[in-house]
Design a protein around this motif. Structure first.
Motif, PDB file in Angstrom:
ATOM      1  N   ASP A   5     -35.751  43.321  33.710  1.00  0.00           N
ATOM      2  CA  ASP A   5     -35.120  42.742  34.894  1.00  0.00           C
ATOM      3  C   ASP A   5     -35.744  41.386  35.243  1.00  0.00           C
ATOM      4  O   ASP A   5     -35.035  40.446  35.635  1.00  0.00           O
ATOM      5  CB  ASP A   5     -35.236  43.704  36.074  1.00  0.00           C
ATOM      6  CG  ASP A   5     -34.410  44.974  35.870  1.00  0.00           C
ATOM      7  OD1 ASP A   5     -33.540  44.981  34.967  1.00  0.00           O
ATOM      8  OD2 ASP A   5     -34.637  45.959  36.603  1.00  0.00           O
ATOM      9  N   GLY A   6     -37.056  41.277  35.119  1.00  0.00           N
ATOM     10  CA  GLY A   6     -37.713  40.000  35.385  1.00  0.00           C
ATOM     11  C   GLY A   6     -37.290  38.931  34.393  1.00  0.00           C
ATOM     12  O   GLY A   6     -37.076  37.767  34.762  1.00  0.00           O
ATOM     13  N   SER A  19     -28.635  45.705  29.016  1.00  0.00           N
ATOM     14  CA  SER A  19     -28.758  45.043  30.316  1.00  0.00           C
ATOM     15  C   SER A  19     -28.180  45.867  31.466  1.00  0.00           C
ATOM     16  O   SER A  19     -28.211  45.419  32.613  1.00  0.00           O
ATOM     17  CB  SER A  19     -28.053  43.676  30.273  1.00  0.00           C
ATOM     18  OG  SER A  19     -28.581  42.862  29.245  1.00  0.00           O
ATOM     19  N   LEU A  66     -34.430  38.838  32.606  1.00  0.00           N
ATOM     20  CA  LEU A  66     -33.037  38.463  32.826  1.00  0.00           C
ATOM     21  C   LEU A  66     -32.876  37.596  34.073  1.00  0.00           C
ATOM     22  O   LEU A  66     -32.071  36.661  34.101  1.00  0.00           O
ATOM     23  CB  LEU A  66     -32.166  39.717  32.937  1.00  0.00           C
ATOM     24  CG  LEU A  66     -32.045  40.559  31.647  1.00  0.00           C
ATOM     25  CD1 LEU A  66     -31.245  41.821  31.908  1.00  0.00           C
ATOM     26  CD2 LEU A  66     -31.416  39.737  30.530  1.00  0.00           C
ATOM     27  N   GLU A  67     -33.643  37.888  35.094  1.00  0.00           N
ATOM     28  CA  GLU A  67     -33.573  37.080  36.313  1.00  0.00           C
ATOM     29  C   GLU A  67     -34.072  35.664  36.066  1.00  0.00           C
ATOM     30  O   GLU A  67     -33.499  34.687  36.579  1.00  0.00           O
ATOM     31  CB  GLU A  67     -34.381  37.730  37.426  1.00  0.00           C
ATOM     32  CG  GLU A  67     -34.329  36.975  38.744  1.00  0.00           C
ATOM     33  CD  GLU A  67     -35.144  37.641  39.839  1.00  0.00           C
ATOM     34  OE1 GLU A  67     -35.165  37.097  40.957  1.00  0.00           O
ATOM     35  OE2 GLU A  67     -35.751  38.696  39.580  1.00  0.00           O
ATOM     36  N   ALA A  68     -35.147  35.530  35.285  1.00  0.00           N
ATOM     37  CA  ALA A  68     -35.700  34.204  34.995  1.00  0.00           C
ATOM     38  C   ALA A  68     -34.773  33.399  34.096  1.00  0.00           C
ATOM     39  O   ALA A  68     -34.737  32.170  34.182  1.00  0.00           O
ATOM     40  CB  ALA A  68     -37.073  34.336  34.354  1.00  0.00           C
ATOM     41  N   GLY A  69     -34.056  34.075  33.204  1.00  0.00           N
ATOM     42  CA  GLY A  69     -33.084  33.384  32.359  1.00  0.00           C
ATOM     43  C   GLY A  69     -33.584  32.983  30.993  1.00  0.00           C
ATOM     44  O   GLY A  69     -32.814  32.928  30.034  1.00  0.00           O
ATOM     45  N   TYR A 117     -39.813  32.978  32.479  1.00  0.00           N
ATOM     46  CA  TYR A 117     -40.414  34.246  32.904  1.00  0.00           C
ATOM     47  C   TYR A 117     -41.922  34.231  32.673  1.00  0.00           C
ATOM     48  O   TYR A 117     -42.707  34.648  33.534  1.00  0.00           O
ATOM     49  CB  TYR A 117     -39.753  35.395  32.152  1.00  0.00           C
ATOM     50  CG  TYR A 117     -40.251  36.769  32.547  1.00  0.00           C
ATOM     51  CD1 TYR A 117     -40.362  37.137  33.888  1.00  0.00           C
ATOM     52  CD2 TYR A 117     -40.606  37.706  31.584  1.00  0.00           C
ATOM     53  CE1 TYR A 117     -40.808  38.393  34.250  1.00  0.00           C
ATOM     54  CE2 TYR A 117     -41.053  38.967  31.946  1.00  0.00           C
ATOM     55  CZ  TYR A 117     -41.161  39.298  33.273  1.00  0.00           C
ATOM     56  OH  TYR A 117     -41.609  40.550  33.635  1.00  0.00           O
TER      57      TYR A 117
END
Length: 353
Positions: A87-88, A59, A90-93, A98
């Protein structure tokens, strides 16, 4: 309950209280081990350093300068795509959030491979308690391209990549290529139609994708006097696929639906349809608009389905209580690529959902 698809990465993921999947470092490491990112003997020092750093901390931020330091252009592209995906995600969770965001945005910025890998892990999660090999084999269609064969009224789906590998090289990889070039005999294609008798063999070999699924419809014979005899196939792959799609909708949208396969649609009040692939979407649009469709094209329609909402109030008011018709179709080359995301973005849901 059986274990299946160990390559999906499901065991490296964590469930949220909602039942969705959170990415972990171990899950991201699986991508670093793929051929697209694996180190080669000729990998430059910068690539080796970047790969080692990501293995240690998948990460971690990666400066643009680290990417530009890679000497091989293909390696730079592969790492750039992976980092965009990472990155997408991890940002979405969660994988589900995502996945939904990709298709609701209308702009897909990652390769189809990543989308299929997401779908595989998600389906593995929602079928975690599955004990029906037909259902799990049908679920492969949500992330693996199928090759369709039709003969004597029977419709069979087989994994395209597996079939092509067996046909080209006997399933023996580089050694198979060597034998083919030497014109040595290769073993015949080793694919079985999934049946009750061989279903137990599916589980330990699920990652090999070497079972064919029977997608033939039930046959109805009119006996006159209003009587219809339905000759039911012992285990229908179409029914198994319908059950998977029901769970897919429930998992993502929290909406209960019932889906059942149809041989034809006789509905003058047809109001809504969803193509489960590119070919079916175009065909259903043409039929709905009353455009003439060539018989050869109609013959490529594998199945129709009827989807009904358990609670019509969860639908748009103008179509509440009406059925939604689904179509599944192969292309002219007898290849079928199901797009399960179509069910998530094209159902007539109330705007608030």
């Amino acid at each position: 309950m059986q274990d299946f698809w160990p390559s999906s990465g499901f065991t490296q993921l964590q469930r949220t209280p909602r039942g969705w999947l959170q990415p972990t470092d171990d899950y991201l490491r699986l991508f670093l081990a793929r051929l697209e990112l694996a180190l080669l003997p000729e990998s430059c020092a910068a690539e080796q350093a970047l790969h080692a750093a990501l293995q240690l901390a998948p990460s971690r931020p990666v400066p643009e300068a680290d990417l530009q330091a890679l000497q091989d252009e293909d390696a730079r592209e592969s790492y750039s795509l992976f980092l965009r995906f990472r990155d997408g995600l991890l940002e979405a969770g969660t994988l589900e959030a995502y996945y939904l965001s990709l298709f609701r945005s209308g702009s897909i910025s990652i390769p189809p491979l990543f989308i299929d890998l997401l779908a595989q892990a998600i389906v593995r999660n929602l079928l975690d308690d599955a004990s029906d090999a037909y259902e799990v084999r049908a679920a492969e269609m949500l992330f693996r391209v199928q090759r369709i064969s039709t003969q004597d009224g029977q419709v069979l789906a087989g994994d395209r990549d597996r079939l092509d590998m067996l046909n080209d090289h006997g399933g023996l990889g580089d050694f198979g290529r060597f034998l083919a070039e030497a014109k040595a005999p290769l073993r015949s294609v080793d694919m079985q139609v999934l049946t009750d008798s061989n279903a137990p063999d599916y589980w330990p070999t699920s990652d090999r994708h070497n079972f064919l699924l029977d997608l033939t419809h039930e046959v109805s014979n009119d006996l006159s006097h209003g009587l219809v005899l339905t000759m039911t196939r012992a285990r229908s792959g179409l029914k198994a696929l319908a059950r998977v799609l029901e769970k897919w909708v429930q998992h993502f949208l929290g909406v209960a639906v019932r889906i059942r396969p149809l041989q034809q649609v006789d509905d003058e009040a047809w109001r809504w349809h969803v193509g489960l692939d590119v070919e079916a979407t175009t065909l259903l649009n043409d039929l709905y608009e009353g455009r003439e469709v060539a018989p050869e094209r109609m013959q490529r329609l594998v199945s129709m389905f009827r989807l009904d909402f358990a609670n019509p109030q969860e639908m748009r008011a103008d179509v509440a209580g009406k059925p939604v018709y689904l179509g599944l179709m192969m292309n002219a080359g007898q290849v079928m690529k199901l797009k399960p995301q179509n069910l998530l973005v094209n159902l007539p849901l109330r705007a608030a959902m």
